[in-house]
Enzyme design. Structure first.
Site, PDB file in Angstrom:
ATOM      1  N   ALA A 131       0.822  -1.207   0.000  1.00 43.70           N
ATOM      2  CA  ALA A 131       0.000   0.000   0.000  1.00 43.70           C
ATOM      3  C   ALA A 131       0.854   1.255   0.000  1.00 43.70           C
ATOM      4  O   ALA A 131       1.961   1.271   0.562  1.00 43.70           O
ATOM      5  CB  ALA A 131      -0.922   0.006   1.213  1.00 43.70           C
ATOM      6  N   GLY A 176       0.480  -5.835   0.169  1.00 45.74           N
ATOM      7  CA  GLY A 176      -0.467  -5.927  -0.929  1.00 45.74           C
ATOM      8  C   GLY A 176       0.169  -6.346  -2.242  1.00 45.74           C
ATOM      9  O   GLY A 176      -0.502  -6.919  -3.097  1.00 45.74           O
ATOM     10  N   GLU A 179       0.099 -10.001  -2.049  1.00 43.51           N
ATOM     11  CA  GLU A 179      -1.289 -10.436  -2.179  1.00 43.51           C
ATOM     12  C   GLU A 179      -1.723 -10.423  -3.644  1.00 43.51           C
ATOM     13  O   GLU A 179      -2.461 -11.301  -4.095  1.00 43.51           O
ATOM     14  CB  GLU A 179      -2.195  -9.538  -1.339  1.00 43.51           C
ATOM     15  CG  GLU A 179      -2.033  -9.766   0.158  1.00 43.51           C
ATOM     16  CD  GLU A 179      -2.921  -8.874   0.990  1.00 43.51           C
ATOM     17  OE1 GLU A 179      -3.721  -9.402   1.780  1.00 43.51           O
ATOM     18  OE2 GLU A 179      -2.811  -7.632   0.851  1.00 43.51           O
ATOM     19  N   GLU A 199       2.271  -6.915   7.209  1.00 43.17           N
ATOM     20  CA  GLU A 199       1.292  -5.987   7.773  1.00 43.17           C
ATOM     21  C   GLU A 199       1.316  -5.918   9.293  1.00 43.17           C
ATOM     22  O   GLU A 199       1.019  -4.868   9.882  1.00 43.17           O
ATOM     23  CB  GLU A 199      -0.114  -6.351   7.294  1.00 43.17           C
ATOM     24  CG  GLU A 199      -0.419  -5.960   5.852  1.00 43.17           C
ATOM     25  CD  GLU A 199       0.029  -7.010   4.845  1.00 43.17           C
ATOM     26  OE1 GLU A 199      -0.324  -6.894   3.671  1.00 43.17           O
ATOM     27  OE2 GLU A 199       0.759  -7.961   5.254  1.00 43.17           O
TER      28      GLU A 199
END
Length: 329
Positions: A131, A176, A179, A199
């Site tokens: 992010a 992310g 991910e 995270e």
């Protein structure tokens, strides 16, 4: 019961791929359901790549885009490359990148001319740093939830693409970014690449499928260990634990994983495109259910390839001892 359950699973699986299904999905006796969702859209060609001599693109467009979408041509026609291009932000996931990637995914989702999608980075040494925390820090608390929801939806849509997807990880894939890679069917990494769901360092958890997809990729216990410790592994270790399918030594251009991904995509090109899509659907849906239901799903998917022109072409080509010419029909 298994056949009926399998049909229900398949019907649900198609909802993200098309806006509606023509008619209900039914199985009578032997499994025979699913509607052909391989619709044709016009190809859209956006700017060429930034590096890699072996990359062939169909047209030029403006530079400076956060995402560069390329439809390869010539012998590589059918391969689409999504290149993340935010060098100043280490390819961090921003509002604009989510918007652009969502549009790109929508454009290829139901296009039967697209055989394989490769996601890579145009920034040497980085895949995606996760992010965009600088942008996130400027958001109001009320904005964070909706943004994460959009990012999660994007990655879910990426995972639902009907054609094979390959993540080429030539650099760091964190949070992310990993991910996003986990949502792809196949992951290829340079041995020097760094990967991790980190995270918990920020007192949050993976919010775009990481807790679920990592567990399915490498097993529950090891996934817990990596997430709890926010541990980062390199490409070689990622290959050992099954996080990536291939780990390759990095080259001087910094695109070794991309080149390996491209070679994989080229292996897919000669095969029947409808068959590949049905195989992907059968695997993805079958792995989530019991064996009996999974076998019913496979039978239903097999039924979809029987009436295709491609199947007849494959038999004819075999008889005539020549390479088949599949059209996705």
């Amino acid at each position: 019961m298994a056949i009926q359950a399998g049909c229900r699973v398949l019907s649900q699986a198609f909802r993200p791929l098309v806006s509606s299904l023509d008619g209900a999905c039914r199985l009578q006796g032997k499994a025979r359901c699913l509607h052909n969702v391989l619709q044709t859209n016009e190809l859209q060609c956006v700017r060429p790549g930034a590096y890699g001599a072996s990359r062939h693109y169909s047209s030029d467009a403006k530079s400076g885009d956060d995402l560069c979408v390329r439809y390869l041509d010539g012998d590589d026609s059918g391969i689409v490359v999504l290149g993340i291009n935010r060098p100043k932000a280490k390819n961090a996931i921003s509002k604009n990148l989510v918007k652009m990637m969502s549009e790109a995914v929508d454009s290829v989702k139901a296009n039967n001319k697209v055989r394989t999608v490769i996601i890579c980075s145009l920034v040497p040494g980085i895949f995606c740093a996760g992010a965009d925390l600088k942008e996130r820090a400027k958001m109001q608390q009320s904005e964070v939830g909706p943004f994460v929801a959009k990012a999660r939806a994007l990655i879910t849509e990426l995972g639902s693409l009907p054609m094979p997807t390959i993540a080429a990880i030539d650099g760091a894939a964190l949070g992310g970014g990993l991910e996003m890679a986990l949502a792809c069917d196949i992951r290829v990494a340079a041995t020097t690449a760094k990967m991790g769901l980190v995270e918990t360092r920020l007192a949050i958890i993976p919010g775009a499928g990481g807790t679920q997809r990592l567990s399915r990729a490498i097993g529950v216990s090891l996934a817990k260990e990596l997430i709890f410790a926010a541990r980062v592994v390199d490409g070689a270790e990622a290959r050992t634990v099954g996080l990536v399918s291939h780990a390759v030594d990095q080259n001087k251009n910094g695109d070794a994983a991309y080149l390996r991904a491209l070679n994989l995509a080229r292996e897919f090109l000669p095969q029947g495109p409808i068959a590949i899509r049905m195989a992907k659907l059968a695997i993805n849906q079958g792995i989530e259910v019991d064996l009996a239901t999974g076998l019913a799903i496979e039978e239903a998917c097999y039924a979809q390839v029987i009436p295709t022109k491609d199947r007849i072409e494959g038999l004819t080509a075999f008889k005539e001892k020549r390479p088949p010419r599949y059209k996705g029909e």
